[in-house]
Design a protein around this motif. Sequence first.
Motif, PDB file in Angstrom:
ATOM      1  N   GLN A  33      -5.760   7.730 -11.098  1.00  0.00           N
ATOM      2  CA  GLN A  33      -5.223   8.962 -10.524  1.00  0.00           C
ATOM      3  C   GLN A  33      -4.098   8.651  -9.536  1.00  0.00           C
ATOM      4  N   PRO A  34      -3.206   9.600  -9.338  1.00  0.00           N
ATOM      5  CA  PRO A  34      -2.150   9.397  -8.332  1.00  0.00           C
ATOM      6  C   PRO A  34      -2.750   9.042  -6.982  1.00  0.00           C
ATOM      7  N   GLY A  35      -2.134   8.059  -6.335  1.00  0.00           N
ATOM      8  CA  GLY A  35      -2.634   7.561  -5.063  1.00  0.00           C
ATOM      9  C   GLY A  35      -3.633   6.432  -5.193  1.00  0.00           C
ATOM     10  N   GLY A  70       6.671  -2.327  -0.784  1.00  0.00           N
ATOM     11  CA  GLY A  70       5.730  -1.761   0.175  1.00  0.00           C
ATOM     12  C   GLY A  70       4.453  -1.233  -0.453  1.00  0.00           C
ATOM     13  N   ARG A  71       4.420  -1.128  -1.768  1.00  0.00           N
ATOM     14  CA  ARG A  71       3.220  -0.612  -2.444  1.00  0.00           C
ATOM     15  C   ARG A  71       2.547  -1.669  -3.307  1.00  0.00           C
ATOM     16  N   PHE A  72       3.336  -2.561  -3.902  1.00  0.00           N
ATOM     17  CA  PHE A  72       2.811  -3.592  -4.795  1.00  0.00           C
ATOM     18  C   PHE A  72       2.883  -4.953  -4.107  1.00  0.00           C
ATOM     19  N   GLN A 100      -1.203  -6.573  -7.330  1.00  0.00           N
ATOM     20  CA  GLN A 100      -1.978  -5.518  -6.693  1.00  0.00           C
ATOM     21  C   GLN A 100      -1.086  -4.304  -6.541  1.00  0.00           C
ATOM     22  N   MET A 101      -1.502  -3.185  -7.121  1.00  0.00           N
ATOM     23  CA  MET A 101      -0.690  -1.974  -7.109  1.00  0.00           C
ATOM     24  C   MET A 101      -1.429  -0.884  -6.348  1.00  0.00           C
ATOM     25  N   ASN A 102      -0.834  -0.435  -5.267  1.00  0.00           N
ATOM     26  CA  ASN A 102      -1.425   0.619  -4.438  1.00  0.00           C
ATOM     27  C   ASN A 102      -0.522   1.848  -4.434  1.00  0.00           C
ATOM     28  N   SER A 103      -1.098   2.961  -4.015  1.00  0.00           N
ATOM     29  CA  SER A 103      -0.346   4.224  -3.911  1.00  0.00           C
ATOM     30  C   SER A 103       0.419   4.528  -5.196  1.00  0.00           C
TER      31      SER A 103
END
Length: 122
Positions: free
Chosen positions: A13-15, A65-67, A81-84
């Motif tokens: 899901q998004p986020g 800044g996200r990965f 690692q993938m965030n947001s």
Amino acid sequence: QVQLVESGGGLVQPGGSLRLSCAASGTIFTIVSMAWYRQAPEKERELVALITSGHSINYGDSVLGRFTISRDNAKNTVYLQMNSLNAEDTAVYYCNMRGYSTYADHTFSDWWGQGTQVTVSS
């Protein structure tokens, strides 16, 4: 020959977050760089992140800044690692490694994984 096997893709899901892994096996003398690329439908393949043997790191502007990319040299493995995550991150993610199979090789080889689908959707 060198084979790259990717894992960790899927639907999120998004986020949310996902962690991709890519392990290399086969005849490997040294790996100079490890990277992740991605390709969305009807778009060109783009660099997501790259890490060298000296641990220099580059990120694509859209993921900065996200990965986070990291590598385990002992395991010939690279992680992402993938965030947001958002819908624009939906793509097939490809692992790439550049290196030499034997000490006698004069030029490096580019090895690619088969790709893993990442879909960000609610």
